[in-house]
Write a protein that holds these residues in place. Sequence first.
Motif, PDB file in Angstrom:
ATOM      1  N   LYS A 131      -0.319   2.940  28.660  1.00  0.00           N
ATOM      2  CA  LYS A 131       1.123   3.171  28.506  1.00  0.00           C
ATOM      3  C   LYS A 131       1.604   4.221  29.503  1.00  0.00           C
ATOM      4  N   GLU A 132       0.807   5.267  29.720  1.00  0.00           N
ATOM      5  CA  GLU A 132       1.172   6.296  30.701  1.00  0.00           C
ATOM      6  C   GLU A 132       1.156   5.716  32.113  1.00  0.00           C
ATOM      7  N   ALA A 133       0.135   4.916  32.401  1.00  0.00           N
ATOM      8  CA  ALA A 133       0.015   4.329  33.740  1.00  0.00           C
ATOM      9  C   ALA A 133       1.156   3.372  34.037  1.00  0.00           C
ATOM     10  N   GLU A 134       1.653   2.698  32.996  1.00  0.00           N
ATOM     11  CA  GLU A 134       2.712   1.706  33.183  1.00  0.00           C
ATOM     12  C   GLU A 134       4.011   2.349  33.660  1.00  0.00           C
ATOM     13  N   THR A 135       4.217   3.616  33.293  1.00  0.00           N
ATOM     14  CA  THR A 135       5.474   4.280  33.642  1.00  0.00           C
ATOM     15  C   THR A 135       5.326   5.300  34.771  1.00  0.00           C
ATOM     16  N   MET A 136       4.134   5.407  35.334  1.00  0.00           N
ATOM     17  CA  MET A 136       3.921   6.381  36.414  1.00  0.00           C
ATOM     18  C   MET A 136       4.666   5.998  37.689  1.00  0.00           C
ATOM     19  N   ASP A 137       5.160   7.003  38.385  1.00  0.00           N
ATOM     20  CA  ASP A 137       5.826   6.792  39.666  1.00  0.00           C
ATOM     21  C   ASP A 137       4.898   7.309  40.761  1.00  0.00           C
ATOM     22  N   VAL A 138       4.248   6.393  41.466  1.00  0.00           N
ATOM     23  CA  VAL A 138       3.252   6.750  42.484  1.00  0.00           C
ATOM     24  C   VAL A 138       3.812   6.405  43.860  1.00  0.00           C
ATOM     25  N   ASP A 139       3.729   7.348  44.785  1.00  0.00           N
ATOM     26  CA  ASP A 139       4.260   7.138  46.132  1.00  0.00           C
ATOM     27  C   ASP A 139       3.264   6.378  47.005  1.00  0.00           C
ATOM     28  N   ALA A 140       3.811   5.542  47.895  1.00  0.00           N
ATOM     29  CA  ALA A 140       2.978   4.815  48.850  1.00  0.00           C
ATOM     30  C   ALA A 140       2.411   5.785  49.891  1.00  0.00           C
ATOM     31  N   VAL A 141       1.322   5.374  50.514  1.00  0.00           N
ATOM     32  CA  VAL A 141       0.675   6.192  51.548  1.00  0.00           C
ATOM     33  C   VAL A 141       1.345   5.921  52.892  1.00  0.00           C
ATOM     34  N   THR A 142       1.827   6.968  53.544  1.00  0.00           N
ATOM     35  CA  THR A 142       2.464   6.822  54.848  1.00  0.00           C
ATOM     36  C   THR A 142       1.463   6.289  55.862  1.00  0.00           C
ATOM     37  N   GLY A 143       1.880   5.263  56.588  1.00  0.00           N
ATOM     38  CA  GLY A 143       0.995   4.652  57.576  1.00  0.00           C
ATOM     39  C   GLY A 143       0.218   3.475  57.031  1.00  0.00           C
ATOM     40  N   ALA A 144       0.248   3.286  55.708  1.00  0.00           N
ATOM     41  CA  ALA A 144      -0.407   2.125  55.083  1.00  0.00           C
ATOM     42  C   ALA A 144       0.503   1.629  53.963  1.00  0.00           C
ATOM     43  N   THR A 145       1.780   1.523  54.293  1.00  0.00           N
ATOM     44  CA  THR A 145       2.798   1.234  53.277  1.00  0.00           C
ATOM     45  C   THR A 145       2.591  -0.107  52.592  1.00  0.00           C
ATOM     46  N   TYR A 146       2.359  -1.159  53.378  1.00  0.00           N
ATOM     47  CA  TYR A 146       2.207  -2.496  52.798  1.00  0.00           C
ATOM     48  C   TYR A 146       1.010  -2.547  51.847  1.00  0.00           C
ATOM     49  N   SER A 147      -0.118  -2.023  52.311  1.00  0.00           N
ATOM     50  CA  SER A 147      -1.336  -2.057  51.494  1.00  0.00           C
ATOM     51  C   SER A 147      -1.180  -1.230  50.230  1.00  0.00           C
ATOM     52  N   SER A 148      -0.611  -0.029  50.365  1.00  0.00           N
ATOM     53  CA  SER A 148      -0.489   0.842  49.203  1.00  0.00           C
ATOM     54  C   SER A 148       0.539   0.309  48.208  1.00  0.00           C
ATOM     55  N   ASN A 149       1.622  -0.262  48.705  1.00  0.00           N
ATOM     56  CA  ASN A 149       2.609  -0.844  47.797  1.00  0.00           C
ATOM     57  C   ASN A 149       2.013  -2.005  47.004  1.00  0.00           C
ATOM     58  N   ALA A 150       1.194  -2.814  47.684  1.00  0.00           N
ATOM     59  CA  ALA A 150       0.540  -3.926  46.998  1.00  0.00           C
ATOM     60  C   ALA A 150      -0.465  -3.413  45.974  1.00  0.00           C
ATOM     61  N   TYR A 151      -1.164  -2.362  46.313  1.00  0.00           N
ATOM     62  CA  TYR A 151      -2.141  -1.743  45.409  1.00  0.00           C
ATOM     63  C   TYR A 151      -1.428  -1.238  44.156  1.00  0.00           C
TER      64      TYR A 151
END
Length: 365
Positions: A131-151
């Motif tokens: 439940k905590e993970a479902e609402t977490m706001d995690v930022d993408a990694v600069t320079g690997a935006t596509y991969s991190s957003n997909a992750y």
Amino acid sequence: MAPAKLKSNQVAIRVIAFVAVFCILASLAVVRNGSLFGTEASSFFSSGESGSVVSNDSVSSIRHVGSQEIINTTEIGKNIAGYAGAVPLEIYVTDGRIDSIVALPNAESPKFFGRLESEGLTNSWNGKTLKEAETMDVDAVTGATYSSNAYIANVRAGVAYAEGEKASGARDVSVAAIAALLVILAGAVLPLFIKKPAYRIVQQLFNVAVLGFWAGTFIDYAMMLNFFSGAPRLTLSFLVTLILLFVGLVYPLFNKPNFYCTWICPFGSLQELAGKVCKKKWKMSPKLIKGLDNFRQLLWVALLSLLYIGWGTSWIDNEIFTAFVVESASWIIIVVGGVFVVLSLFISRPFCRFVCPTGSLLKHA
């Protein structure tokens, strides 16, 4: 034409329509979910051994090893793409908390994908409950935006799916589920014997209150495709779904067309009840009515086509009926649902008559 022959032709037409609708749903289950009644689609085309039944763990994308729960997002996140394609994950949950997330083989560049770990993204959810993970706001990694957003999207999808499975299991034998079953049985049987208008109003009130707002139980494409793709399970929710589909798809075979839409559908009931508030209706020309009906047919064909080609398929998770599930429904769907209820004051069941893609399918059954 003799009456007997005419009746025989009508029966044949109804059977053909039922088979056509069944084939549509079966093929969509294979195309979209990759299985039919629990059997993997690939087994239908193999020349080797007969198809094996997909286990419940495989279907749900969740398996258990001892006390550990493992969420696999290969199917859940198959439409979530990084820079080079899908980024499936396995989320390991122990004692209700995430202890690690492991990336499965993917086509992302190791140089950029490796930054997700070096920048600490992959450990962001460790120690968190679902439940905590479902609402977490995690930022993408600069320079690997596509991969991190997909992750990030895969983690969210996997966690949301696991939470939904738990909620579904908890609700399966709940008071709401039992009440929904009783209301559905009443709507499926009593109208065959009770013809009083007063009873119709009572049934519709229960449809809206119990099936709609309380239990969130109705026929839509998401429900139908999940039923056709999953392996049968002896649960209360399976029984409810089976009865709904029997009324929606099989009743027409016995000269009871649109029975579900008329007697059970909670949104159809809500529109009709709203229409009783205002007796004066807008006058619509036969030409306009025919044009709107043609629009509904074209919309239905277009939406089915999107499901077959696998593009823009998210609409099946956002049909108007989901507005009843207020706590999880999109505010856009809630607003659109409200607009159609208001329109119902002046136009008889406007969504049912001129838009509903589920009703279009059931109408052809």
